[in-house]
Design a protein around this motif. Structure first.
Motif, PDB file in Angstrom:
ATOM      1  N   ALA A 202       0.826  -1.211   0.000  1.00 49.15           N
ATOM      2  CA  ALA A 202       0.000   0.000   0.000  1.00 49.15           C
ATOM      3  C   ALA A 202       0.859   1.260   0.000  1.00 49.15           C
ATOM      4  N   THR A 203       2.004   1.204   0.670  1.00 45.35           N
ATOM      5  CA  THR A 203       2.900   2.370   0.712  1.00 45.35           C
ATOM      6  C   THR A 203       3.443   2.695  -0.670  1.00 45.35           C
ATOM      7  N   ASP A 204       3.884   1.674  -1.396  1.00 51.59           N
ATOM      8  CA  ASP A 204       4.437   1.899  -2.736  1.00 51.59           C
ATOM      9  C   ASP A 204       3.379   2.436  -3.693  1.00 51.59           C
ATOM     10  N   ASN A 367       0.083   4.939   5.319  1.00 49.81           N
ATOM     11  CA  ASN A 367       0.134   3.544   4.859  1.00 49.81           C
ATOM     12  C   ASN A 367       1.420   2.863   5.303  1.00 49.81           C
ATOM     13  N   ALA A 368       2.519   3.612   5.323  1.00 45.52           N
ATOM     14  CA  ALA A 368       3.786   3.029   5.777  1.00 45.52           C
ATOM     15  C   ALA A 368       3.701   2.610   7.242  1.00 45.52           C
ATOM     16  N   MET A 377       6.053  -5.157   7.470  1.00 43.33           N
ATOM     17  CA  MET A 377       6.800  -4.966   6.224  1.00 43.33           C
ATOM     18  C   MET A 377       8.200  -4.441   6.518  1.00 43.33           C
ATOM     19  N   ILE A 378       9.157  -4.883   5.706  1.00 43.60           N
ATOM     20  CA  ILE A 378      10.530  -4.392   5.788  1.00 43.60           C
ATOM     21  C   ILE A 378      10.809  -3.634   4.494  1.00 43.60           C
ATOM     22  N   PHE A 379      11.077  -2.343   4.611  1.00 43.64           N
ATOM     23  CA  PHE A 379      11.285  -1.499   3.438  1.00 43.64           C
ATOM     24  C   PHE A 379      12.769  -1.489   3.074  1.00 43.64           C
TER      25      PHE A 379
END
Length: 448
Positions: A202-204, A367-368, A377-379
């Motif tokens: 969702a962040t992307d 979202n992040a 999640m791992i960015f």
């Protein structure tokens, strides 16, 4: 006070008698025993009573003037308090608009991700959510009935808001000519956005969708001949750089590159929708915008309903049994999407468009946070850098057209203020030096 009034009356009476005495050639009066009072005593008595009466009148005038000044000061302080309260309430209102826009968009994106876990039908979700746009105009009319002093009938208000299509209002020809292309672009934008959410986080997707601001500028510059701005060109380059970095994060292969293509396609169709709206329909108030979006929902329900039926029977988007459809999640997605559309239209009318843009870009860190806390999640460094670059480019797009002139005026005002403060400091130090020298018996002249 009674004594002073009596003294004033006696002084007036004595002055009158003194005038009569002057006419008789003497300044005198008689006491109770018939003896003459000396003129010195008489004049002294008249002078004292006159001074008392004058002092009394002056004190009354001074008290009135002091009361007037205090009342004016109270009125000024009351006005300042009201102004501060009004400013504070406006700030709170704008903050709530930004927070609501960001929260509704984050909620929509996260609800879509949750719905995909049990129901993988993005076009049906798009069609179902777009049908809810029909309710925007009834909601607007309900607000009109609640707030307007002169209430209009639904038909009259509908005709008034139909002027966005032209002077003749909404006709069948205009309905098909103007609504069809915008409805197709609306559906494509949302459908591609949902497809991107199947491939990316969702962040992307929310970060890539922010590139639509750069695409709007480029299309407006090419098609509408808008003013060229170097800062916005830089922002567009940063957006493209962020897109390339996002695609490079997984080595230009797999679902990542497809998801980036979907997200960029969604941002592009959104930008085309906005530019065409400005070209053919111009600006619109809240009522006209609500009418137009409700018309899009009506067109979607009539003409695009055939598409999910075809996809169902061709088993492209197939679900069975009917009870397996997560209607709760679907209604959650549609309701949040409807709230976002209403907030965007209301916010543009009641506040500033820049606040809506800020609310949209704040959905990226929102979202992040959800992806990090809930989905663990791992960015990667590349994705994080691409997201930051795109967000910075988006913020550069929000600069006004006269930002360079405003910046120069601000810098010049700061310089002038600094020079004035320096001059005042020099003057105060000079006066202080001279006063000290005079106290010591010498005069000191400062050097230039």
């Amino acid at each position: 006070m009674v004594l002073l009034i009596l003294l004033c009356r006696i002084s007036v009476f004595m002055r009158h008698r003194g005038v009569i005495g002057r006419r008789q050639g003497m300044i005198c009066d008689l006491d109770q025993k018939g003896r003459f009072l000396p003129s010195v005593v008489l004049n002294a008595f008249i002078t004292c009573t006159t001074l008392y009466s004058s002092f009394f009148c002056f004190s009354g005038e001074e008290g009135t003037q002091t009361h007037t000044e205090s009342s004016s000061q109270e009125a000024d302080s009351q006005t300042r308090c009201q102004s501060c309260t009004s400013t504070f309430l406006k700030l709170i209102w704008r903050f709530l608009i930004i927070l609501s826009v960001s929260s509704s968009w984050v909620g929509t994106t996260q609800f879509v991700k949750i719905t995909f876990e049990t129901f993988d039908c993005p076009f049906f979700m798009t069609w179902f959510s777009t049908n809810w746009n029909i309710m925007i105009f009834p909601i607007y009319y309900s607000g009109h009935l609640a707030t307007a002093q002169e209430k209009q009938s639904p038909i009259k208000k509908f005709r008034e808001c139909s002027r966005i299509f032209g002077e003749d209002g909404l006709t069948l020809k205009l309905f098909l000519k103007r609504t069809a292309p915008f409805s197709i672009l609306w559906t494509l934008t949302n459908y591609l956005y949902l497809l991107a959410l199947k491939k990316l986080t969702a962040t992307d997707v929310s970060a890539l969708f922010c590139c639509n601001k750069a695409f709007v500028f480029l299309l407006s510059w090419i098609v509408l001949k808008d003013r060229f701005m170097g800062a916005r060109i830089v922002a567009a380059i940063m957006a493209i750089t962020g897109i390339v970095m996002m695609a490079y994060a997984d080595g230009f292969q797999g679902d990542s590159i497809i998801g980036v293509a979907y997200a960029v396609g969604s941002a592009s169709t959104s930008a085309l929708y906005k530019v065409l709206f400005k070209m053919f329909l111009g600006s619109a108030n809240f009522g006209e915008a609500a009418h137009f979006v409700s018309t899009l929902g009506f067109f979607n329900f009539i003409f695009i309903s055939i598409t999910p039926i075809i996809l169902y029977f061709t088993k492209v988007e197939y679900w069975y049994p009917f009870s397996a459809v997560p209607w709760g999640y679907l209604c959650g997605v549609a309701g949040l999407w409807l709230a976002f559309n209403i907030l965007v239209n209301v916010g543009v009318v009641l506040t500033y468009p820049i606040l809506i843009s800020i609310g949209t870009v704040l959905s990226v860190p929102g979202n992040a946070a959800v992806d990090l806390l809930k989905h663990k999640m791992i960015f990667s460094v590349v994705r994080l850098g691409a997201t930051i670059i795109i967000c910075i480019g988006f913020l550069l797009m929000l600069l006004p057209e006269e930002w360079d002139e405003i910046t120069l005026r601000f810098i010049n005002s700061l310089k002038e203020k600094k020079s004035e403060d320096h001059t005042e400091d020099m003057t105060e130090s000079s006066v202080h030096t001279r006063s000290r020298s005079r106290a010591n018996g010498t005069v000191s002249i400062p050097l230039a």
